[in-house]
Design a protein around this motif. Structure first.
Motif, PDB file in Angstrom:
ATOM      1  N   UNK A  36       0.813  -1.210   0.000  1.00 19.32           N
ATOM      2  CA  UNK A  36       0.000   0.000   0.000  1.00 19.32           C
ATOM      3  C   UNK A  36       0.848   1.261   0.000  1.00 19.32           C
ATOM      4  N   UNK A  37       2.147   1.147   0.284  1.00 16.10           N
ATOM      5  CA  UNK A  37       3.022   2.315   0.224  1.00 16.10           C
ATOM      6  C   UNK A  37       3.154   2.827  -1.202  1.00 16.10           C
ATOM      7  N   UNK A 209      24.952   8.728   6.108  1.00 20.40           N
ATOM      8  CA  UNK A 209      23.811   8.949   5.214  1.00 20.40           C
ATOM      9  C   UNK A 209      22.859   7.759   5.249  1.00 20.40           C
ATOM     10  N   UNK A 210      23.411   6.558   5.270  1.00 21.36           N
ATOM     11  CA  UNK A 210      22.573   5.358   5.355  1.00 21.36           C
ATOM     12  C   UNK A 210      21.858   5.279   6.692  1.00 21.36           C
ATOM     13  N   UNK A 211      22.535   5.686   7.760  1.00 19.40           N
ATOM     14  CA  UNK A 211      21.918   5.685   9.088  1.00 19.40           C
ATOM     15  C   UNK A 211      20.713   6.616   9.132  1.00 19.40           C
ATOM     16  N   UNK A 212      20.892   7.814   8.623  1.00 18.41           N
ATOM     17  CA  UNK A 212      19.784   8.776   8.587  1.00 18.41           C
ATOM     18  C   UNK A 212      18.685   8.305   7.633  1.00 18.41           C
ATOM     19  N   UNK A 216      14.717   7.584   8.486  1.00 20.39           N
ATOM     20  CA  UNK A 216      13.619   8.229   7.757  1.00 20.39           C
ATOM     21  C   UNK A 216      12.670   7.182   7.179  1.00 20.39           C
ATOM     22  N   UNK A 217      13.215   6.117   6.598  1.00 16.52           N
ATOM     23  CA  UNK A 217      12.375   5.080   5.998  1.00 16.52           C
ATOM     24  C   UNK A 217      11.516   4.389   7.047  1.00 16.52           C
ATOM     25  N   UNK A 223       4.408   5.636   9.839  1.00 14.36           N
ATOM     26  CA  UNK A 223       3.330   6.629   9.743  1.00 14.36           C
ATOM     27  C   UNK A 223       2.321   6.252   8.672  1.00 14.36           C
ATOM     28  N   UNK A 224       2.803   5.780   7.514  1.00 16.34           N
ATOM     29  CA  UNK A 224       1.891   5.428   6.428  1.00 16.34           C
ATOM     30  C   UNK A 224       1.051   4.210   6.797  1.00 16.34           C
ATOM     31  N   UNK A 225       1.671   3.183   7.362  1.00 18.03           N
ATOM     32  CA  UNK A 225       0.923   1.986   7.720  1.00 18.03           C
ATOM     33  C   UNK A 225      -0.071   2.274   8.824  1.00 18.03           C
TER      34      UNK A 225
END
Length: 240
Positions: A36-37, A209-212, A216-217, A223-225
């Motif tokens: 659904x994302x 960058x991967x940590x941040x 975020x992901x 939040x979306x689910x």
């Protein structure tokens, strides 16, 4: 003491699902929610069906739905335009010629998807505005959704209707996804091109960058689910 029913018989307790099923069902629900994302869910079609087959306040509900779709398309179009600007600015970086072809291919794909989102949002907005101004909004709404009357005397939206209505949002999500994938591919390609030691600045950049990005992901998915589960719950309650 066992519970007794109306005839004095013990009331059977509901069986607990087996261990494999208790593990498998949440995994299936999680996978369905993950889709659904990107892909519009089936509950959108159920919501449309409930609106169309409602006898009381049908015209009011349809007008409210049309207004909400117009507002959603306006927001999607503006957001897609901003994403297109962000992606376009990436091509003006001083070292863009030294990036991998994969990165540039992903960014060009994201730019095309963002432009498609803007265009489709404008088309949907114009269509809903014309529909809103029609004298017979209800009948025009049914015709636009490709409804067909079934043996149960109810109108059912076409199976592809939720996908069509969610097209601009789908293009926007894919645009962001392709841009981020290309960005992280380039970050890690630069890190792997040199010595994979902590003293390597490119490796430090890739790590943080991967940590941040992971943070975020995770927050985005959560939040979306959460909103999707609430929408499913509300949609199921509306049928009772």
């Amino acid at each position: 003491m066992k519970d007794e029913g109306e005839l004095g018989r013990p009331t059977p307790h509901p069986r607990r699902p087996s261990v494999p099923r208790r593990i498998f069902n949440p995994v299936v629900r999680a996978g369905d929610s993950f889709l659904s994302l990107l892909v519009p869910r089936h509950w959108s079609r159920r919501t449309l069906k409930d609106i169309i087959n409602t006898i009381d306040r049908q015209d009011e509900l349809i007008k409210t739905y049309i207004e909400s779709e117009i507002a959603k398309m306006n927001t999607t179009g503006v957001t897609a335009a901003l994403i297109a600007a962000v992606i376009s600015s990436g091509f003006s970086w001083y070292n863009i010629e030294g990036t991998s072809w994969v990165t540039r291919a992903m960014w060009f794909s994201g730019l095309i998807l963002a432009i498609a989102s803007v265009a489709s949002s404008a088309i949907h907005t114009a269509a809903f505005l014309r529909m809103k101004c029609d004298r017979d909004v209800t009948e025009r709404f049914k015709q636009a959704l490709g409804n067909e009357r079934t043996p149960d005397s109810n109108w059912h939206p076409h199976a592809l209707t939720p996908y069509v209505l969610g097209g601009p949002t789908l293009h926007l999500k894919l645009s962001v996804l392709t841009f981020v994938i290309g960005l992280f591919f380039e970050i890690w390609r630069a890190a792997a091109a040199t010595d994979l030691a902590w003293k390597n600045d490119n490796l430090k950049i890739a790590f943080f960058a991967t940590l941040v990005g992971g943070f975020v992901v995770i927050n985005y998915i959560f939040s979306v689910l959460t909103l999707v589960d609430q929408s499913m719950h509300i949609s199921k309650e509306s049928k009772v």
